[in-house]
Design an enzyme around this catalytic site. Structure first.
Site, PDB file in Angstrom:
ATOM      1  N   TYR A   1      36.989  33.928  22.282  1.00  0.00           N
ATOM      2  CA  TYR A   1      37.817  35.022  22.791  1.00  0.00           C
ATOM      3  C   TYR A   1      37.352  36.386  22.287  1.00  0.00           C
ATOM      4  O   TYR A   1      37.567  37.400  22.961  1.00  0.00           O
ATOM      5  CB  TYR A   1      39.291  34.774  22.469  1.00  0.00           C
ATOM      6  CG  TYR A   1      39.862  33.698  23.364  1.00  0.00           C
ATOM      7  CD1 TYR A   1      40.222  33.977  24.675  1.00  0.00           C
ATOM      8  CD2 TYR A   1      39.983  32.389  22.912  1.00  0.00           C
ATOM      9  CE1 TYR A   1      40.701  32.988  25.514  1.00  0.00           C
ATOM     10  CE2 TYR A   1      40.468  31.393  23.742  1.00  0.00           C
ATOM     11  CZ  TYR A   1      40.822  31.701  25.042  1.00  0.00           C
ATOM     12  OH  TYR A   1      41.282  30.720  25.875  1.00  0.00           O
TER      13      TYR A   1
ATOM     14  N   ARG B   1      34.937  37.437  24.920  1.00  0.00           N
ATOM     15  CA  ARG B   1      35.622  37.850  26.147  1.00  0.00           C
ATOM     16  C   ARG B   1      36.274  39.228  25.962  1.00  0.00           C
ATOM     17  O   ARG B   1      36.278  40.060  26.866  1.00  0.00           O
ATOM     18  CB  ARG B   1      36.689  36.813  26.532  1.00  0.00           C
ATOM     19  CG  ARG B   1      36.123  35.443  26.839  1.00  0.00           C
ATOM     20  CD  ARG B   1      37.165  34.533  27.444  1.00  0.00           C
ATOM     21  NE  ARG B   1      37.493  34.917  28.806  1.00  0.00           N
ATOM     22  CZ  ARG B   1      38.468  34.386  29.527  1.00  0.00           C
ATOM     23  NH1 ARG B   1      39.231  33.447  28.985  1.00  0.00           N
ATOM     24  NH2 ARG B   1      38.704  34.781  30.755  1.00  0.00           N
TER      25      ARG B   1
ATOM     26  N   ASN C   1      45.103  36.959  35.456  1.00  0.00           N
ATOM     27  CA  ASN C   1      43.981  37.465  34.672  1.00  0.00           C
ATOM     28  C   ASN C   1      44.447  37.943  33.302  1.00  0.00           C
ATOM     29  O   ASN C   1      45.547  38.480  33.164  1.00  0.00           O
ATOM     30  CB  ASN C   1      43.288  38.603  35.417  1.00  0.00           C
ATOM     31  CG  ASN C   1      42.749  38.156  36.766  1.00  0.00           C
ATOM     32  OD1 ASN C   1      42.400  36.982  36.938  1.00  0.00           O
ATOM     33  ND2 ASN C   1      42.676  39.057  37.721  1.00  0.00           N
TER      34      ASN C   1
ATOM     35  N   ASP D   1      42.522  40.116  31.474  1.00  0.00           N
ATOM     36  CA  ASP D   1      41.931  41.421  31.203  1.00  0.00           C
ATOM     37  C   ASP D   1      42.974  42.516  31.389  1.00  0.00           C
ATOM     38  O   ASP D   1      44.108  42.252  31.789  1.00  0.00           O
ATOM     39  CB  ASP D   1      40.716  41.660  32.109  1.00  0.00           C
ATOM     40  CG  ASP D   1      41.085  41.607  33.594  1.00  0.00           C
ATOM     41  OD1 ASP D   1      41.867  42.459  34.048  1.00  0.00           O
ATOM     42  OD2 ASP D   1      40.592  40.700  34.306  1.00  0.00           O
TER      43      ASP D   1
ATOM     44  N   HIS E   1      49.468  34.599  32.144  1.00  0.00           N
ATOM     45  CA  HIS E   1      48.603  33.785  31.293  1.00  0.00           C
ATOM     46  C   HIS E   1      48.202  34.499  30.009  1.00  0.00           C
ATOM     47  O   HIS E   1      47.298  34.041  29.309  1.00  0.00           O
ATOM     48  CB  HIS E   1      47.353  33.349  32.063  1.00  0.00           C
ATOM     49  CG  HIS E   1      47.639  32.365  33.141  1.00  0.00           C
ATOM     50  ND1 HIS E   1      46.778  32.115  34.191  1.00  0.00           N
ATOM     51  CD2 HIS E   1      48.710  31.547  33.348  1.00  0.00           C
ATOM     52  CE1 HIS E   1      47.299  31.201  34.990  1.00  0.00           C
ATOM     53  NE2 HIS E   1      48.472  30.838  34.505  1.00  0.00           N
TER      54      HIS E   1
ATOM     55  N   SER F   1      42.208  31.064  43.415  1.00  0.00           N
ATOM     56  CA  SER F   1      41.653  29.852  44.013  1.00  0.00           C
ATOM     57  C   SER F   1      42.727  28.919  44.557  1.00  0.00           C
ATOM     58  O   SER F   1      42.449  28.059  45.395  1.00  0.00           O
ATOM     59  CB  SER F   1      40.824  29.093  42.976  1.00  0.00           C
ATOM     60  OG  SER F   1      41.632  28.693  41.886  1.00  0.00           O
TER      61      SER F   1
END
Length: 240
Positions: free
Chosen positions: A56, A59, A92, A94, A109, A178
């Site tokens: 992480y 990321r 997401n 971000d 999330h 998705s």
């Protein structure tokens, strides 16, 4: 559509992919060479916290190399202009929606730029690296901080607020997701329980849930979403 009606938006990885956010997940299903259970589960964190922190940290650092795209900006513009209820729900982790100006936002999330202390429960803004030796700014304990991320086996954040918004939605936009991860994959069905709700999917290809949508817009989100928002606001202003 009246400006007094309610909009719920769901965004997924396809939204951020156009900004260059790495998925870290390869075609073999591995994340940076690791099984998902190793880096995105409570069990994996308990077994090897340094590995999870490293994953992480990479990321989190990658967010410094990307910027919001035109799709992010279009949603922030829609939120500012819309006179009815508006809620943006993102899968997401971000912060591109925030940087674009979105405020009525739920990260179901979790968020990369936050850490949570398992000792005191504090949720802290966090832009630097985390490790097992990091001290919590709230309680002072060492070793209790973890990424503020919903891992596999954990329940997404603010689901009651999301469910209530979906029940009263007049327009549901599903963008760049998705349609395979639940509970988000079931949001279209929930919104459709209001038979007058307009459901629109934006994606570059068919998804597992495409058949649930009455309208589909195929193409890059950064191109198609600004056009859709402009037309929506134009139509509602004419009706006002």
């Amino acid at each position: 559509m009246s400006t007094g009606q309610n909009i719920v938006v769901l965004t997924g990885a396809g939204m951020s992919a156009e900004s260059g956010v790495p998925t870290f997940r390869g075609v073999d299903g591995l994340w940076e060479g690791h099984r998902i259970e190793e880096v995105a589960s409570p069990e994996g964190f308990a077994r090897d916290p340094e590995l999870v922190h490293h994953f992480y940290n990479l990321r989190r650092a990658a967010l410094n190399t990307v910027e919001p795209n035109a799709g992010h900006l279009a949603l922030a513009h829609l939120e500012r202009e819309w006179r009815g209820q508006f809620l943006l729900v993102t899968q997401n982790v971000d912060d591109l929606h925030e940087r674009a100006g979105s405020e009525k936002l739920i990260h179901m999330h979790g968020e990369l730029r936050k850490a949570r202390c398992e000792c005191c429960g504090a949720v802290l803004s966090w832009t630097k690296e985390l490790s097992s030796g990091t001290r919590c700014r709230a309680c002072g304990e060492i070793g209790g901080l973890r990424p503020h991320i919903v891992w596999f086996g954990e329940f997404p954040f603010e689901m009651e607020t999301i469910m209530n918004a979906l029940k009263s939605a007049d327009l549901f936009l599903c963008i760049g997701t998705s349609g395979v991860v639940y509970p988000a994959a079931g949001f279209a069905q929930m919104a459709a329980q209001n038979r007058s709700c307009r459901l629109v999917e934006f994606n570059i290809e068919n998804t597992e849930i495409s058949r649930q949508f009455r309208e589909r817009i195929v193409g890059p989100v950064s191109v198609e979403l600004p056009k859709f928002v402009e037309q929506l606001l134009s139509d509602t202003h004419r009706q006002a």
